[in-house]
Design an enzyme around this catalytic site. Structure first.
Site, mmCIF file in Angstrom:
data_model
loop_
_atom_site.group_PDB
_atom_site.id
_atom_site.type_symbol
_atom_site.label_atom_id
_atom_site.label_comp_id
_atom_site.label_asym_id
_atom_site.label_seq_id
_atom_site.Cartn_x
_atom_site.Cartn_y
_atom_site.Cartn_z
ATOM 1 N N ASN A 1 0.853 -1.195 0.000
ATOM 2 C CA ASN A 1 0.000 0.000 0.000
ATOM 3 C C ASN A 1 0.883 1.238 0.000
ATOM 4 O O ASN A 1 2.113 1.140 0.035
ATOM 5 C CB ASN A 1 -0.968 -0.035 1.188
ATOM 6 N N LYS B 1 -14.681 2.152 14.734
ATOM 7 C CA LYS B 1 -13.458 1.338 14.681
ATOM 8 C C LYS B 1 -12.830 1.222 16.069
ATOM 9 O O LYS B 1 -12.361 0.165 16.474
ATOM 10 C CB LYS B 1 -12.475 1.986 13.697
HETATM 11 N N1 CTP Z 1 -4.299 -2.528 12.110
HETATM 12 C C1 CTP Z 1 -3.593 -3.592 12.636
HETATM 13 N N2 CTP Z 1 -3.657 -4.808 12.032
HETATM 14 C C2 CTP Z 1 -4.368 -4.982 10.911
HETATM 15 C C3 CTP Z 1 -5.095 -3.906 10.357
HETATM 16 C C4 CTP Z 1 -5.037 -2.689 10.980
HETATM 17 O O1 CTP Z 1 -2.923 -3.413 13.652
HETATM 18 N N3 CTP Z 1 -4.386 -6.185 10.340
HETATM 19 C C5 CTP Z 1 -4.278 -1.240 12.818
HETATM 20 C C6 CTP Z 1 -3.605 -0.103 12.067
HETATM 21 O O2 CTP Z 1 -2.239 -0.014 12.418
HETATM 22 C C7 CTP Z 1 -4.379 1.099 12.555
HETATM 23 C C8 CTP Z 1 -5.761 0.555 12.827
HETATM 24 O O3 CTP Z 1 -5.612 -0.853 12.965
HETATM 25 O O4 CTP Z 1 -3.887 1.580 13.779
HETATM 26 C C9 CTP Z 1 -6.780 0.823 11.784
HETATM 27 O O5 CTP Z 1 -6.314 0.527 10.512
HETATM 28 P P1 CTP Z 1 -7.243 0.774 9.266
HETATM 29 O O6 CTP Z 1 -6.522 0.319 8.034
HETATM 30 O O7 CTP Z 1 -7.785 2.163 9.311
HETATM 31 O O8 CTP Z 1 -8.466 -0.157 9.611
HETATM 32 P P2 CTP Z 1 -8.830 -1.602 9.251
HETATM 33 O O9 CTP Z 1 -8.901 -2.405 10.470
HETATM 34 O O10 CTP Z 1 -7.952 -2.114 8.164
HETATM 35 O O11 CTP Z 1 -10.330 -1.388 8.741
HETATM 36 P P3 CTP Z 1 -10.892 -0.988 7.308
HETATM 37 O O12 CTP Z 1 -9.835 -1.370 6.304
HETATM 38 O O13 CTP Z 1 -12.117 -1.782 7.225
HETATM 39 O O14 CTP Z 1 -11.147 0.492 7.365
#
Ligand code: CTP
Length: 397
Positions: free
Chosen positions: A208, A337
């Protein structure tokens, strides 16, 4: 600033020793006291006279020197400083340290010391890459020794690659971060940063756009307030900050393992953009074009690291902070979240392409906590980091 700090500087035998003369000057400019130790090999590259002239005091050289021992015994010498710095740290000195040898003044001091040690390795690229040196580095890291550099580049021996000693100002920045006095002194803080790479085959991966800039800024800001930062980073564009303990990973699964291995911590901040999915059908051979059509990839869900840590039944850090990267309904999505993941604070940011935040220098965040949503003005990622670090210091106070 390093006013009132005392550095025991061990200069090993390598061409990079000339940079250590500048290092002494830079440290003293910042108010540090520098007690120099020169190995026998080191004195082949720089003279005791130039070292002591720059340090403003005599240089220690021999283990069994009657004058030196009368002035300050070697055990006492190993204890005087706030930090022992080995620059350049040669392959030989590192091997001695890893083995616990004590057959000259430098190695004896390193075995006898009870203060933290920072090494700045410098050697030929083949020596650096040799399995023996890599084994020694692993041992030294496991022993809690800090490391700055080495950098990659042209080497004095005419070869190219990793092995150049870090520049004096990089070493100084690392020392400043390690010796920072501040409200987070004595606190251990875990930070995840950067993207993850999820392999499709040995040459392709899913990634990403995270540059790792916000995580690196956070690590730097926390270290500047005196925290011991464990920085778990995916393959980011920006280098990790100086003066933090760096653990490098590639995938989400490795990141989870590294995080679990780094706990306990007083606080944990999850700034990494972790891939939500990995390719469950990743191939150990390069996928080839085929007349039978396109390759079929199947996916598995990655563990949610933030959620796993937030919901730990035992040993949960006292303060767990997540980021929420959103492109719409930022505050509502981030509030949901936060509840779903169980973290204490969440920093919501709008990463829709028109904001230029993902991969850019600025961030506009809203801090969501039990107290509600607090909008922070758009500011540089460094400023966001400093503001958050100050809030963390208050909360852990
Ligand atoms: N995060 C994590 N492990 C994952 C996914 C996310 O620790 N497998 C953590 C990220 O470091 C961040 C938070 O969760 O602090 C939110 O990440 P985000 O990408 O915004 O959320 P997602 O859980 O991926 O939700 P979505 O993609 O549905 O928005």
């Amino acid at each position: 600033m390093l006013a009132g700090k005392h550095i025991l500087l061990i200069i090993g035998g390598g061409i990079a020793a000339f940079k250590s003369l500048d290092l002494i000057r830079r440290l003293r400019e910042r108010g540090a006291e520098v007690t120099p130790v020169l190995t026998a090999a080191g004195s082949e590259f720089v003279t005791p006279l130039s070292v002591s002239a720059l340090a403003g005091k005599p240089v220690f050289q021999a283990l069994f020197d009657l004058n030196d021992e009368a002035e300050m015994g070697h055990i006492q010498l190993s204890r005087v400083a706030d930090l022992v710095v080995v620059a350049p740290a040669t392959a030989d000195l590192m091997a001695k340290m890893a083995q616990g040898l004590a057959n000259d003044l430098a190695s004896t001091l390193l075995l006898a010391t009870d203060t933290p040690v920072l090494i700045a390795p410098a050697m030929n690229v083949r020596m650096w890459q040799h399995p023996a040196t890599q084994r020694n580095i692993e041992t030294l890291m496991a022993d809690g020794i800090g490391m700055v550099g080495p950098n990659a580049g042209d080497m004095a021996c005419g070869e190219f690659g990793p092995g150049r000693m870090a520049e004096p100002l990089e070493i100084v920045a690392n020392i400043e971060a390690r010796l920072a006095d501040g409200p987070l002194r004595g606190k251990r803080i875990l930070v995840t940063s950067g993207p993850t790479h999820e392999p499709i085959d040995p040459v392709r991966y899913i990634a990403n756009r995270s540059s790792g800039a916000q995580g690196a800024a956070l690590g730097r800001a926390l270290a500047a307030l005196g925290a011991h930062v464990v920085f778990v980073t995916g393959p980011a564009d920006v280098p990790p900050p100086e003066g933090v303990e760096v653990i490098r990973v590639q995938t989400a699964l490795q990141m989870l393992e590294a995080v679990q291995g780094a706990l306990p911590a007083d606080a944990a901040i999850f700034a990494a953009a972790v891939a939500d999915w990995r390719v469950s059908s990743a191939s150990d051979r390069k996928l080839k074009k085929s007349k039978d059509g396109l390759p079929e990839l199947s996916f598995a869900e990655n563990p949610d690291i933030l959620k796993t840590v937030s919901r730990m039944p035992e040993g949960r850090p006292g303060l767990v902070i997540g980021f929420a990267a959103e492109t719409n309904d930022v505050v509502d999505n981030a509030t949901a979240k936060r509840a779903r993941k169980g973290c204490d604070w969440i920093l919501a940011n709008d990463v829709s392409p028109e904001t230029g935040i993902m991969g850019g220098d600025e961030n506009a965040v809203t801090l969501i906590s039990d107290a509600g949503a607090e909008v922070w003005q758009r500011m540089g990622k460094d400023a966001v980091a400093r503001k958050l670090a100050a809030r963390i210091a208050q909360a852990l106070g």
